[in-house]
Write a protein that holds these residues in place. Structure first.
Motif: not given
Length: 656
Positions: A498-509
């Motif tokens: 979950y945390l990997r996906q969460r941080v990845s989404d913010v990094q993408y933006l």
């Protein structure tokens, strides 16, 4: 197959497809076996075969919770002939298909060699319920903006397409949380969720990789009732953050409240009351970064909030995801100097915010938490964590603090909190809940001894205030079903995937904005992307024109995107002294709700911000038309917008 002729006509295709499926199976099996042979692989992590094919091969061992680490390149494994590969399946490969397997092996080798470009984390969620948005026109949004005095907090959410105003309480809960709602109990006194929630707190902040998971008593097979009574209802717990049994009655130290700011009120008002009884007025409370409501509670209680934020170098875009300088750290040298100058009597508390919201959501290292504790302990001042995003902070520690690589998230969380005398937590953030908060302090620790008097135990004092303001201590203003959802959320939020996906989404933006030229703070934090307003306007717009507010207004007006200014308007720059202005940010925060938006939403936001950046000279000046001296004025004051170049602006945006 309708007939023998049909089968005969397509037999070659059928055999080819069958050989393809077998070939892929062998490739994925080889990759899975390669991964399973590495030391430290977590049970269940070898199931994502496609992720293994794309994973980098340079890592040694496996980080805790990582599914994308392999121990060696696929191309390095022993090669077998096509006939040997097929022999175990009891069939022969058609003539000419040996070259297919060769090409498949070559493809795997190519993927391995090009892993930096092709590797990505496997998706960890799927949306099973969808809410369709109503699309408003620019004219409709302008009419509403004018009616609400251009205050983005007063703008109706139904007219917003992408709402990045806050990540607090805006989470899309997981299926397990929705299921837990049905196990809620709305009894006024000691609802069942109270016991499960308290034990979830112990599991999360005290037990690391050895949780008891008593929540299974409620949602799993029913244990004998005596087991529930002895192991849950009457079990004694003391010495930690969450007393149990008789200790929670005699020395209460865990308080359920509706949200994080209620915990802040409970904390600062109780401290101020004790200090007044001792003849002490005022004082300075130190932090690595005061957020608006936290600072307001401290100020309301008679304290002066002061920041001790450590300056760190920025990170280049190409290093996002690889380098992090922990720019949220406390400046422990400045902290020690303030404590030495003021003395413990003048500093009732030190607050360490993890992650540091006002420092663009940057994380705090475990080493810095440890050093902050050393400094405060030597001074005899309690250390509290503002722990709203504790799990995201733990993920950054695991990924970027060398001494912590390979450790599990629960173990890192336990270590983080082992240095704290207490903490406040908004369950609306890293509780993955839509409501709720908690205040805890260590039983018989420094905070307890500092503020317990002959007249009253500090926990009893807080409990009385909790009951007076929020209701009985076993629900604290929350519904029983929400307490159960929050308990389940605490287990979900510390999951690595979950945390990997969460941080990845913010990094993408953040990277989508950066590649379009929009000046953002890099690296991004775990919950939001921050746009640098000084660079956005190339230094042309003075702070008193509130350029960040102008950007937020125009994002709503043109694109139905809502962000939040965190700068001179929100932090009342014009009402502050020179010392209080020091280190004040000038940012617009785009806070990403958890599990809500897709990358299509993020691209839409990035393109919209880029358009306004290209036309930043046309953005209006903003003035406060009503409530300039109100506290927390960004929630309630009225604004006036000067569209001096409105005609030119409308012409330039007609093509949008």
């Amino acid at each position: 197959v309708d007939s023998a002729s049909t089968f005969s006509e397509h037999s070659n295709l059928a055999v080819s497809l069958f050989s393809l499926s077998l070939s892929l199976t062998m490739l994925l099996t080889r990759s899975s076996n390669t991964t399973a042979s590495g030391s430290g692989t977590r049970a269940g992590d070898t199931g994502c075969a496609t992720n293994m094919l794309l994973a980098p091969s340079t890592a040694t061992g496996t980080a805790a919770g990582r599914a994308d680490v392999v121990t060696g390149p696929v191309s390095a494994q022993p090669r077998r002939s096509a006939e040997a590969e097929m022999e175990g399946f009891g069939c022969e490969l058609p003539h000419g298909h040996d070259s297919f397997l060769d090409r498949a092996h070559d493809l795997a080798a190519a993927l391995e060699q090009d892993a930096d470009r092709l590797s990505m984390g496997a998706p960890t969620r799927a949306a099973l319920a969808v809410r369709f948005a109503r699309v408003s026109t620019r004219e409709q949004r302008q009419r509403v903006l004018q009616a609400v005095e251009y205050n983005v907090f007063s703008f109706p959410a139904e007219l917003v397409l992408v709402d990045l105003l806050s990540d607090s309480g805006t989470t899309a809960m997981c299926a397990e949380q929705w299921g837990a709602l049905f196990w809620g109990d709305e009894s006024y006194g000691r609802n069942r969720g109270y016991y499960y929630f308290l034990d979830a707190l112990r599991d999360t902040f005290e037990r690391g990789d050895a949780p008891h998971k008593r929540l299974a008593f409620a949602i799993g097979p029913e244990p004998p009732l005596d087991t529930v009574i002895d192991e849950l209802f009457l079990k004694e717990h003391s010495g930690g953050f969450v007393n149990g049994g008789l200790a929670q009655l005699v020395r209460p130290n865990c308080f359920i409240v509706p949200q994080g700011r209620c915990a802040e009120y409970l904390l600062f008002s109780s401290i101020a009351e004790v200090r007044r009884e001792r003849g002490l007025e005022g004082g300075v409370v130190l932090s690595n970064g005061w957020f608006d409501t936290t600072a307001a509670h401290a100020f309301e209680a008679g304290f002066q909030p002061l920041n001790c934020r450590l300056a760190t170098p920025p990170v280049a875009a190409e290093d996002v995801g690889r380098v992090n300088h922990f720019a949220g750290d406390m400046d422990t040298v400045a902290l020690a100097a303030h404590l030495a100058e003021l003395g413990a009597e003048r500093v009732p508390l030190v607050v360490l915010t993890v992650t540091n919201n006002t420092a663009a959501g940057q994380p705090v290292s475990l080493a810095n938490i440890r050093e902050t504790k050393r400094v405060t302990q030597e001074a005899g001042v309690p250390l509290f964590l503002d722990a709203c995003r504790f799990a995201e902070n733990a993920y950054f520690i695991q990924q970027y603090e060398k001494s912590q690589r390979g450790r599990s998230i629960p173990e890192i969380v336990r270590d983080m909190f082992s240095y704290a005398d207490g903490f406040t937590l908004s369950l609306k953030k890293d509780g993955l809940a839509n409501i709720g908060g908690v205040l805890c302090f260590r039983d018989c620790g420094l905070f307890h001894s500092s503020y317990t008097t002959a007249h009253a135990d500090i926990g009893i004092r807080m409990k009385e205030r909790q009951i007076l303001c929020y209701g009985n201590d076993s629900y604290g203003g929350m519904t029983g079903r929400d307490i159960m959802a929050a308990a389940m959320g605490l287990y979900s939020v510390v999951k690595h995937d979950y945390l990997r996906q969460r941080v990845s989404d913010v990094q993408y933006l953040a990277l989508e904005l950066h590649k379009r030229g929009v000046p953002v703070v890099l690296p991004p934090g775990g919950h939001a992307v921050y746009i640098d307003m000084d660079r956005f306007f190339h230094g042309r717009k003075p702070w008193q024109e509130y350029g960040g507010v102008a950007l937020c207004v125009e994002l709503l007006r043109h694109f139905a995107i809502r962000g939040c200014e965190l700068g001179p308007f929100a932090f009342e720059w014009d009402e502050k002294s020179e010392e209080e202005r020091s280190g004040m940010a000038n940012l617009v925060r785009l806070a990403v709700p958890r599990n809500v938006y897709s990358r299509h939403h993020m691209e839409y936001v990035a393109k919209s911000c880029a358009f306004l950046y290209e036309h930043s000279q046309l953005l209006p000046a903003v003035t406060v038309s009503r409530g300039k001296t109100l506290r927390l004025r960004h929630f309630q004051s009225g604004l006036a917008v000067n569209y001096e170049h409105d005609q030119a602006q409308q012409g330039s945006t007609a093509s949008t």
